[in-house]
Design a protein around this motif. Structure first.
Motif, PDB file in Angstrom:
ATOM      1  N   MET A   1     -10.885  -8.557   4.968  1.00 13.39           N
ATOM      2  CA  MET A   1      -9.846  -7.568   5.113  1.00 13.39           C
ATOM      3  C   MET A   1      -8.600  -8.282   5.622  1.00 13.39           C
ATOM      4  SD  MET A   1      -9.928  -3.979   7.272  1.00 13.39           S
ATOM      5  CE  MET A   1     -11.668  -4.140   7.414  1.00 13.39           C
ATOM      6  N   LYS A   2      -7.485  -7.891   5.090  1.00 11.14           N
ATOM      7  CA  LYS A   2      -6.217  -8.513   5.473  1.00 11.14           C
ATOM      8  C   LYS A   2      -5.224  -7.399   5.800  1.00 11.14           C
ATOM      9  CE  LYS A   2      -2.927 -10.954   2.847  1.00 11.14           C
ATOM     10  NZ  LYS A   2      -2.660 -11.805   1.683  1.00 11.14           N
ATOM     11  N   LEU A   3      -4.471  -7.604   6.844  1.00  7.28           N
ATOM     12  CA  LEU A   3      -3.508  -6.609   7.296  1.00  7.28           C
ATOM     13  C   LEU A   3      -2.114  -7.213   7.286  1.00  7.28           C
ATOM     14  CD1 LEU A   3      -3.195  -3.750   8.720  1.00  7.28           C
ATOM     15  CD2 LEU A   3      -3.205  -5.049  10.831  1.00  7.28           C
ATOM     16  N   GLU A   4      -1.178  -6.466   6.738  1.00  2.98           N
ATOM     17  CA  GLU A   4       0.223  -6.896   6.715  1.00  2.98           C
ATOM     18  C   GLU A   4       1.069  -5.724   7.189  1.00  2.98           C
ATOM     19  OE1 GLU A   4       3.694  -7.768   3.442  1.00  2.98           O
ATOM     20  OE2 GLU A   4       1.627  -7.955   2.815  1.00  2.98           O
ATOM     21  N   MET A   5       1.893  -5.972   8.196  1.00  2.00           N
ATOM     22  CA  MET A   5       2.748  -4.908   8.718  1.00  2.00           C
ATOM     23  C   MET A   5       4.203  -5.223   8.410  1.00  2.00           C
ATOM     24  SD  MET A   5       0.903  -4.002  12.313  1.00  2.00           S
ATOM     25  CE  MET A   5       1.905  -2.555  12.550  1.00  2.00           C
ATOM     26  N   ARG A   6       4.896  -4.187   7.970  1.00  2.00           N
ATOM     27  CA  ARG A   6       6.335  -4.266   7.754  1.00  2.00           C
ATOM     28  C   ARG A   6       6.954  -3.090   8.475  1.00  2.00           C
ATOM     29  NH1 ARG A   6       6.267  -4.900   1.367  1.00  2.00           N
ATOM     30  NH2 ARG A   6       5.871  -2.724   1.727  1.00  2.00           N
ATOM     31  N   ALA A   7       8.223  -2.971   8.437  1.00  2.00           N
ATOM     32  CA  ALA A   7       8.946  -1.945   9.199  1.00  2.00           C
ATOM     33  C   ALA A   7       8.253  -0.581   9.193  1.00  2.00           C
ATOM     34  CB  ALA A   7      10.374  -1.827   8.687  1.00  2.00           C
ATOM     35  N   ASP A   8       8.141   0.039   8.027  1.00  2.00           N
ATOM     36  CA  ASP A   8       7.574   1.386   7.957  1.00  2.00           C
ATOM     37  C   ASP A   8       6.256   1.455   7.200  1.00  2.00           C
ATOM     38  OD1 ASP A   8       9.652   2.456   9.405  1.00  2.00           O
ATOM     39  OD2 ASP A   8      10.814   3.010   7.638  1.00  2.00           O
ATOM     40  N   PHE A   9       5.671   0.294   6.895  1.00  2.00           N
ATOM     41  CA  PHE A   9       4.444   0.274   6.102  1.00  2.00           C
ATOM     42  C   PHE A   9       3.417  -0.664   6.714  1.00  2.00           C
ATOM     43  CE2 PHE A   9       7.760   1.412   3.125  1.00  2.00           C
ATOM     44  CZ  PHE A   9       7.188   2.475   2.444  1.00  2.00           C
ATOM     45  N   VAL A  10       2.165  -0.306   6.515  1.00  2.00           N
ATOM     46  CA  VAL A  10       1.049  -1.176   6.861  1.00  2.00           C
ATOM     47  C   VAL A  10       0.220  -1.315   5.592  1.00  2.00           C
ATOM     48  CG1 VAL A  10      -1.028  -1.461   8.252  1.00  2.00           C
ATOM     49  CG2 VAL A  10       0.999  -0.403   9.260  1.00  2.00           C
ATOM     50  N   ASN A  11       0.075  -2.524   5.111  1.00  2.00           N
ATOM     51  CA  ASN A  11      -0.738  -2.777   3.927  1.00  2.00           C
ATOM     52  C   ASN A  11      -2.067  -3.369   4.362  1.00  2.00           C
ATOM     53  OD1 ASN A  11       1.258  -2.006   2.048  1.00  2.00           O
ATOM     54  ND2 ASN A  11       2.232  -4.011   2.253  1.00  2.00           N
ATOM     55  N   ILE A  12      -3.144  -2.752   3.905  1.00  2.00           N
ATOM     56  CA  ILE A  12      -4.477  -3.255   4.186  1.00  2.00           C
ATOM     57  C   ILE A  12      -5.092  -3.670   2.858  1.00  2.00           C
ATOM     58  CG2 ILE A  12      -6.765  -2.757   5.111  1.00  2.00           C
ATOM     59  CD1 ILE A  12      -5.435  -0.577   6.828  1.00  2.00           C
ATOM     60  N   GLU A  13      -5.532  -4.899   2.799  1.00  2.00           N
ATOM     61  CA  GLU A  13      -6.152  -5.425   1.593  1.00  2.00           C
ATOM     62  C   GLU A  13      -7.649  -5.582   1.857  1.00  2.00           C
ATOM     63  OE1 GLU A  13      -5.912  -9.716  -0.274  1.00  2.00           O
ATOM     64  OE2 GLU A  13      -4.054  -8.596  -0.597  1.00  2.00           O
ATOM     65  N   PHE A  14      -8.453  -4.926   1.036  1.00  2.00           N
ATOM     66  CA  PHE A  14      -9.900  -5.001   1.156  1.00  2.00           C
ATOM     67  C   PHE A  14     -10.459  -5.913   0.070  1.00  2.00           C
ATOM     68  CE2 PHE A  14      -9.082  -0.601   2.708  1.00  2.00           C
ATOM     69  CZ  PHE A  14      -9.616  -0.728   3.976  1.00  2.00           C
ATOM     70  N   SER A  15     -11.522  -6.613   0.390  1.00  2.00           N
ATOM     71  CA  SER A  15     -12.256  -7.309  -0.662  1.00  2.00           C
ATOM     72  C   SER A  15     -12.943  -6.225  -1.492  1.00  2.00           C
ATOM     73  CB  SER A  15     -13.305  -8.252  -0.066  1.00  2.00           C
ATOM     74  OG  SER A  15     -14.351  -7.507   0.531  1.00  2.00           O
ATOM     75  N   LYS A  16     -13.419  -6.584  -2.655  1.00  2.00           N
ATOM     76  CA  LYS A  16     -14.122  -5.619  -3.500  1.00  2.00           C
ATOM     77  C   LYS A  16     -15.332  -5.051  -2.754  1.00  2.00           C
ATOM     78  CE  LYS A  16     -13.693  -4.932  -7.551  1.00  2.00           C
ATOM     79  NZ  LYS A  16     -13.243  -3.974  -8.537  1.00  2.00           N
ATOM     80  N   SER A  17     -16.071  -5.923  -2.070  1.00  2.00           N
ATOM     81  CA  SER A  17     -17.253  -5.464  -1.322  1.00  2.00           C
ATOM     82  C   SER A  17     -16.872  -4.507  -0.211  1.00  2.00           C
ATOM     83  CB  SER A  17     -18.017  -6.654  -0.741  1.00  2.00           C
ATOM     84  OG  SER A  17     -18.620  -7.381  -1.781  1.00  2.00           O
ATOM     85  N   GLU A  18     -15.806  -4.800   0.504  1.00  2.00           N
ATOM     86  CA  GLU A  18     -15.349  -3.908   1.570  1.00  2.00           C
ATOM     87  C   GLU A  18     -14.957  -2.542   1.010  1.00  2.00           C
ATOM     88  OE1 GLU A  18     -13.546  -7.232   4.662  1.00  2.00           O
ATOM     89  OE2 GLU A  18     -12.289  -6.494   3.019  1.00  2.00           O
ATOM     90  N   ALA A  19     -14.275  -2.547  -0.119  1.00  2.52           N
ATOM     91  CA  ALA A  19     -13.848  -1.288  -0.745  1.00  2.52           C
ATOM     92  C   ALA A  19     -15.056  -0.474  -1.201  1.00  2.52           C
ATOM     93  CB  ALA A  19     -12.920  -1.566  -1.915  1.00  2.52           C
TER      94      ALA A  19
END
Length: 83
Positions: free
Chosen positions: A1-19
């Protein structure tokens, strides 16, 4: 899992297995309890977010329609448990 934060957004990237595991958990709980009345939400916005997340995962994943889905789920659990 990867997390990226920007001003008004939080992007969470899941691996296929996590999803797959997350989708399975939400779907199982949805089927068993219909959420309402069983899971206590502090605000209806929480319910809306869980519902939207499940819908996004459902649209994105083809695995739930695979005849070998039970095997795919188990492999996903195993992969995550290795982390």
């Amino acid at each position: 899992m990867k997390l990226e934060m920007r001003a008004d957004f939080v992007n969470i990237e899941f691996s296929k297995s996590e999803a797959i595991v997350l989708f399975e958990w939400i779907s199982n709980n949805w089927e068993k309890h219909s959420w309402e009345g069983v899971v206590e939400f502090s605000n209806s916005a929480e319910f809306e977010l869980i519902s939207s997340l499940q819908a996004c995962l459902e649209r994105s994943l083809s695995e739930p329609f695979d005849p070998n889905y039970a095997e795919i789920i188990q492999k996903s659990y195993d992969e995550i448990n290795k982390i």
